[in-house]
Design an enzyme around this catalytic site. Structure first.
Site, PDB file in Angstrom:
ATOM      1  CG  LEU A  64      -1.866  -1.242   1.241  1.00  0.00           C
ATOM      2  CD1 LEU A  64      -2.292  -1.611   2.646  1.00  0.00           C
ATOM      3  CD2 LEU A  64      -3.075  -0.952   0.353  1.00  0.00           C
ATOM      4  CB  THR A  95       8.308   2.268   1.775  1.00  0.00           C
ATOM      5  OG1 THR A  95       8.886   1.375   0.827  1.00  0.00           O
ATOM      6  CG2 THR A  95       9.418   3.005   2.520  1.00  0.00           C
ATOM      7  CE  LYS A 170      12.220   1.263   0.005  1.00  0.00           C
ATOM      8  NZ  LYS A 170      12.709   0.971  -1.322  1.00  0.00           N
ATOM      9  CE  LYS A 245       6.099   6.134   1.496  1.00  0.00           C
ATOM     10  NZ  LYS A 245       5.559   4.929   0.923  1.00  0.00           N
TER      11      LYS A 245
END
Ligand code: NAD
Length: 296
Positions: A64, A95, A170, A245
């Site tokens: 998502l 993420t 990540k 983001k």
């Protein structure tokens, strides 16, 4: 295996298709009817909610956009946790911030469902080719259980540690990537302005100490690498708004542990400037456009 898959976008769509190709049986859910139809055409069944997608599944995977979507899909009254049978493992490959991953992991564990955060690198190309790298926040036993499922979508799976550490890995990687791209853009632009041929400069950097992925695989200077987004108008890569983001996640996470993020915060502002100029949909290497000129 019976798999529930929720979130069939640029990444989730091809990941689900690869699981079908690997012989798994999929029940899928997405808010987009177009995305659902593509999955049905590839052989999946649809569900009316995340809850329904989870009900008959032996493992549930979500892919998502951001933390708010992940919270809703797991915790709402028609969410995954309301439908899933006890013991069924859950994998979130979105993420998001490590704190939300831990929160969902705790809620899942309370009702007997092991949860792993497993964000990916490799982009849409890797998702299509089934060559993604999964950074997995899970204990050894859960990691071993999930490996065969992840193998249907990726080539490398790394066990990072406890829940949330997949997201930590990540975020730290993309923090470095966002910064290194700006460095390469600045150096390439300066070299070109001072009169060296960009291909020559790139060749030197790529055999010298400045070498990095942003220079040798995704060089931001147009024409240096024929297959890089910079040579096709900065399309079809990793969108600058997604990088923005991820830098936001890094800056927020750093605030929680009170670590200064000097270059990260500056990089965030530079990608934000790019976004404000209407360039957020381009590959993040288009950051070189902030340095002006006609050539980039
Ligand atoms: P996307 O926007 O293409 O897809 C997201 C999908 O989720 C959409 O189909 C959307 O309809 C669906 N969705 C949103 N809210 C939902 C809900 N409540 N219930 C069901 N479905 C819902 O995004 P993407 O590019 O596939 O990225 C997914 C995640 O992977 C993001 O967290 C992104 O940061 C990460 N990621 C992306 C890339 C990339 O190159 N695109 C690379 C690595 C990681």
């Amino acid at each position: 295996m019976e798999i529930g898959f929720i979130g069939l976008g640029n990444m989730g769509g091809p990941m689900a298709a690869n699981l079908l190709k690997a012989g798994h049986s999929l029940t899928v859910f997405d808010l987009s009817t177009t995305a659902l139809q593509a999955a049905v055409d590839a052989g999946a069944r649809t569900a009316a909610s995340p809850r329904e997608a989870a009900q008959t599944s032996e493992v549930v995977i979500t892919m998502l956009p951001a933390a708010a979507h992940v919270k809703a899909v797991y915790l709402n009254s028609d969410g995954v946790l309301a439908g899933v049978r006890p013991g069924v493992p859950l994998i979130d490959s979105s993420t998001i911030d490590p704190a939300t991953a831990r929160l969902i992991g705790e809620a899942a564990l309370k009702q007997g469902n092991p949860f792993a955060d497993a964000p990916v690198s490799g982009g849409t190309g890797g998702a299509q080719a089934g060559t993604l790298t999964f950074m997995v926040g899970a204990d050894a036993a859960l990691f071993d259980t999930l490996k065969p499922v992840l193998a249907g979508m990726g080539k490398n799976m790394v066990q990072c540690g406890e829940t949330g550490t997949g997201q930590v890995a990540k975020i730290c990687n993309n923090l470095l990537l966002g910064i290194s791209m700006i460095g390469v853009a600045e150096a390439m632009k300066l070299g070109a302005s001072l009169g060296i041929e960009p291909n020559k400069l790139a060749a030197i950097i790529n055999t010298s100490t400045g070498r990095c992925w942003s220079a040798d695989t995704c060089n931001p200077y147009p024409g240096v690498l024929p297959n890089a987004p910079s040579s096709r108008g900065y399309t079809g890569g990793f969108g600058a708004d997604l990088m923005l983001k991820d830098l936001g996640l890094a800056v927020d996470a750093a605030r929680q542990v009170k670590q200064p993020l000097l270059l990260g915060a500056l990089a965030q502002q530079l990608y934000q400037t790019m976004s404000m100029q209407g360039l957020g949909g381009l590959d993040f290497s288009a950051i070189i456009k902030l340095y002006g000129g006609e050539d980039a």
